[in-house]
Design a protein around this motif. Structure first.
Motif, PDB file in Angstrom:
ATOM      1  N   PHE A  59       0.741  -1.124  -0.044  1.00 48.03           N
ATOM      2  CA  PHE A  59       0.007   0.007  -0.087  1.00 48.03           C
ATOM      3  C   PHE A  59       0.826   1.123   0.015  1.00 48.03           C
ATOM      4  N   ARG A  60       0.736   2.168  -1.106  1.00 41.44           N
ATOM      5  CA  ARG A  60       1.422   3.397  -0.947  1.00 41.44           C
ATOM      6  C   ARG A  60       0.388   4.799  -0.888  1.00 41.44           C
ATOM      7  N   VAL A  61       1.061   5.484  -0.117  1.00 43.79           N
ATOM      8  CA  VAL A  61       0.187   6.672   0.081  1.00 43.79           C
ATOM      9  C   VAL A  61      -0.289   7.558  -0.970  1.00 43.79           C
ATOM     10  N   ALA A  62       0.525   7.780  -1.937  1.00 39.77           N
ATOM     11  CA  ALA A  62       0.276   8.671  -3.034  1.00 39.77           C
ATOM     12  C   ALA A  62      -1.072   8.271  -3.946  1.00 39.77           C
ATOM     13  N   PRO A  63      -1.124   7.222  -4.139  1.00 35.81           N
ATOM     14  CA  PRO A  63      -2.270   6.830  -4.866  1.00 35.81           C
ATOM     15  C   PRO A  63      -3.637   7.210  -4.295  1.00 35.81           C
ATOM     16  N   PHE A  64      -3.836   6.725  -3.050  1.00 37.29           N
ATOM     17  CA  PHE A  64      -4.988   7.114  -2.402  1.00 37.29           C
ATOM     18  C   PHE A  64      -5.100   8.544  -2.031  1.00 37.29           C
ATOM     19  N   VAL A  65      -4.081   9.370  -1.655  1.00 37.11           N
ATOM     20  CA  VAL A  65      -4.374  10.940  -1.634  1.00 37.11           C
ATOM     21  C   VAL A  65      -4.696  11.386  -3.050  1.00 37.11           C
ATOM     22  N   ILE A  66      -4.087  10.966  -4.065  1.00 36.65           N
ATOM     23  CA  ILE A  66      -4.474  11.539  -5.415  1.00 36.65           C
ATOM     24  C   ILE A  66      -5.955  11.349  -5.649  1.00 36.65           C
ATOM     25  N   PHE A  71     -11.310  13.457  -5.979  1.00 36.26           N
ATOM     26  CA  PHE A  71     -12.632  13.103  -5.997  1.00 36.26           C
ATOM     27  C   PHE A  71     -13.187  14.669  -5.381  1.00 36.26           C
ATOM     28  N   LEU A  72     -12.559  15.247  -4.438  1.00 34.61           N
ATOM     29  CA  LEU A  72     -13.108  16.317  -3.724  1.00 34.61           C
ATOM     30  C   LEU A  72     -12.963  17.592  -4.798  1.00 34.61           C
ATOM     31  N   VAL A  73     -11.843  17.503  -5.715  1.00 29.79           N
ATOM     32  CA  VAL A  73     -12.085  18.702  -6.753  1.00 29.79           C
ATOM     33  C   VAL A  73     -13.022  18.467  -7.553  1.00 29.79           C
ATOM     34  N   GLY A  74     -13.322  17.268  -7.976  1.00 25.33           N
ATOM     35  CA  GLY A  74     -14.487  17.031  -8.962  1.00 25.33           C
ATOM     36  C   GLY A  74     -15.762  17.525  -8.218  1.00 25.33           C
ATOM     37  N   ALA A 118       0.570  -5.134 -15.134  1.00 26.79           N
ATOM     38  CA  ALA A 118       1.099  -6.031 -14.522  1.00 26.79           C
ATOM     39  C   ALA A 118       2.554  -5.347 -13.459  1.00 26.79           C
ATOM     40  N   SER A 119       2.951  -4.407 -14.093  1.00 26.80           N
ATOM     41  CA  SER A 119       4.137  -3.992 -13.541  1.00 26.80           C
ATOM     42  C   SER A 119       3.627  -2.566 -12.902  1.00 26.80           C
ATOM     43  N   GLN A 120       2.474  -2.026 -12.983  1.00 29.02           N
ATOM     44  CA  GLN A 120       1.966  -0.961 -12.334  1.00 29.02           C
ATOM     45  C   GLN A 120       2.691   0.367 -12.762  1.00 29.02           C
ATOM     46  N   SER A 121       3.083   0.508 -14.092  1.00 28.92           N
ATOM     47  CA  SER A 121       4.107   1.370 -14.424  1.00 28.92           C
ATOM     48  C   SER A 121       3.684   1.926 -15.864  1.00 28.92           C
ATOM     49  N   PRO A 122       4.156   3.152 -16.228  1.00 23.13           N
ATOM     50  CA  PRO A 122       4.721   3.999 -15.310  1.00 23.13           C
ATOM     51  C   PRO A 122       4.026   4.937 -14.365  1.00 23.13           C
ATOM     52  N   ASP A 123       4.531   5.301 -13.254  1.00 24.96           N
ATOM     53  CA  ASP A 123       3.790   6.193 -12.437  1.00 24.96           C
ATOM     54  C   ASP A 123       3.144   7.599 -13.007  1.00 24.96           C
ATOM     55  N   PRO A 124       3.636   8.152 -13.862  1.00 25.27           N
ATOM     56  CA  PRO A 124       2.819   9.542 -14.189  1.00 25.27           C
ATOM     57  C   PRO A 124       1.423   8.902 -14.961  1.00 25.27           C
ATOM     58  N   ALA A 125       1.504   7.709 -15.658  1.00 21.29           N
ATOM     59  CA  ALA A 125       0.116   7.279 -16.337  1.00 21.29           C
ATOM     60  C   ALA A 125      -0.613   6.691 -15.060  1.00 21.29           C
ATOM     61  N   LEU A 126      -0.217   5.930 -14.255  1.00 19.57           N
ATOM     62  CA  LEU A 126      -1.074   5.661 -12.972  1.00 19.57           C
ATOM     63  C   LEU A 126      -1.825   6.783 -12.430  1.00 19.57           C
ATOM     64  N   PHE A 127      -1.056   7.842 -12.022  1.00 21.73           N
ATOM     65  CA  PHE A 127      -1.417   8.959 -11.214  1.00 21.73           C
ATOM     66  C   PHE A 127      -2.484   9.723 -12.154  1.00 21.73           C
ATOM     67  N   ALA A 128      -2.103  10.018 -13.406  1.00 24.70           N
ATOM     68  CA  ALA A 128      -2.991  10.554 -14.198  1.00 24.70           C
ATOM     69  C   ALA A 128      -4.434   9.884 -14.436  1.00 24.70           C
ATOM     70  N   ILE A 129      -4.240   8.521 -14.498  1.00 20.43           N
ATOM     71  CA  ILE A 129      -5.486   7.829 -14.817  1.00 20.43           C
ATOM     72  C   ILE A 129      -6.497   7.788 -13.365  1.00 20.43           C
ATOM     73  N   ILE A 130      -5.646   7.896 -12.185  1.00 24.86           N
ATOM     74  CA  ILE A 130      -6.424   8.016 -10.936  1.00 24.86           C
ATOM     75  C   ILE A 130      -7.159   9.285 -10.778  1.00 24.86           C
ATOM     76  N   ALA A 131      -6.315  10.456 -11.045  1.00 24.54           N
ATOM     77  CA  ALA A 131      -6.766  11.577 -11.087  1.00 24.54           C
ATOM     78  C   ALA A 131      -7.889  12.024 -11.972  1.00 24.54           C
ATOM     79  N   LEU A 132      -7.845  11.316 -13.181  1.00 26.31           N
ATOM     80  CA  LEU A 132      -8.988  11.670 -14.326  1.00 26.31           C
ATOM     81  C   LEU A 132     -10.296  10.977 -13.620  1.00 26.31           C
ATOM     82  N   THR A 133     -10.262   9.658 -13.227  1.00 24.58           N
ATOM     83  CA  THR A 133     -11.258   8.923 -12.946  1.00 24.58           C
ATOM     84  C   THR A 133     -11.931   9.501 -11.546  1.00 24.58           C
ATOM     85  N   GLY A 134     -11.121   9.853 -10.755  1.00 19.39           N
ATOM     86  CA  GLY A 134     -11.494  10.693  -9.478  1.00 19.39           C
ATOM     87  C   GLY A 134     -12.169  11.822  -9.786  1.00 19.39           C
TER      88      GLY A 134
END
Length: 232
Positions: A59-66, A71-74, A118-134
């Motif tokens: 469990f990493r802090v960053a994905p859940f914070v993002i 979600f709050l911004v949306g 599978a590798s959960q990479s790259p991080d920028p794409a991961l964070f972007a998808i989380i932010a966009l769907t959030g």
């Protein structure tokens, strides 16, 4: 909000059930594809953030914070937009909300094409998808909240399941809205199952793209109903 529309004839009910299906699609994409992150339901993220803060492996802090912040911004943007649309037709508000949500989900689907689950990479794409769907789900939740349709939040089922049991005949209740409550559970279940299948057989982009399309098409169909001309 047109109290004179009977519950069974309310054109928003089938729309909200369809949106519940898209919740399952989005959660399948985020939980199974983005490393146990919820972008439609924030309760899980708060719990997982607690796990991450305690140093729990996996469990990493960053994905859940993002996820929570986006979600709050949306939701904030949707709240302000709803006030701008006050006095205008509910049709215009819903179509605007659907367009915003669909664009965000489709951009997320585009970004997902370059993301390796599978590798959960790259991080920028991961964070972007989380932010966009959030953002999309935060906007959605604030929109649905303004509609005030009983027992159809489209994203959470805890109170729905509580109502099914607590208001049942076995508990001495009158089973109010039992049909839509059960339909809401089935809708999110179906969306999650379909989303999981799409993720594993087509790719991460598929459930996000399908969710966006359903949101747009379903809202357009609902907006055609004469009752949607009423002001919000």
């Amino acid at each position: 909000m047109a109290d004179d529309i009977k519950s069974g004839m309310d054109p928003r009910v089938p729309l909200l059930l369809l949106l519940s299906v898209t919740t399952g699609l989005v959660d399948a994409a985020s939980v199974l594809g983005l490393g146990k992150v919820f972008t439609a339901n924030m309760t899980g993220n708060v719990v997982f953030l607690g796990f991450a803060a305690a140093g729990t492996p996996g469990f990493r802090v960053a994905p859940f914070v993002i996820a929570i912040l986006s979600f709050l911004v949306g939701a904030l943007i949707a709240g302000r937009t709803a006030r701008i649309y006050a006095g205008l037709s509910e049709r215009r508000w819903l179509l605007t909300a659907a367009l915003v949500e669909t664009v965000l989900l489709w951009i997320a689907a585009f970004v997902a094409r370059g993301f390796d689950v599978a590798s959960q990479s790259p991080d920028p794409a991961l964070f972007a998808i989380i932010a966009l769907t959030g953002l999309a789900m935060g906007f959605r939740n604030a929109t649905i909240r303004s509609l005030k349709v009983a027992d159809l939040t489209t994203t959470v089922l805890t109170l729905t399941l509580t109502g099914i049991a607590a208001d049942s005949g076995a508990a001495g209740g009158g089973n109010p809205n039992w049909g839509r409550r059960i339909a809401a559970v089935i809708a999110i279940f179906a969306g999650a199952a379909i989303g999981a299948w799409l993720l594993f057989h087509v790719g991460l982009a598929a459930p996000l793209a399908v969710a966006g399309g359903l949101v747009l098409l379903g809202t357009i169909a609902c907006a055609l109903h004469p009752a949607m001309r009423r002001p919000i």
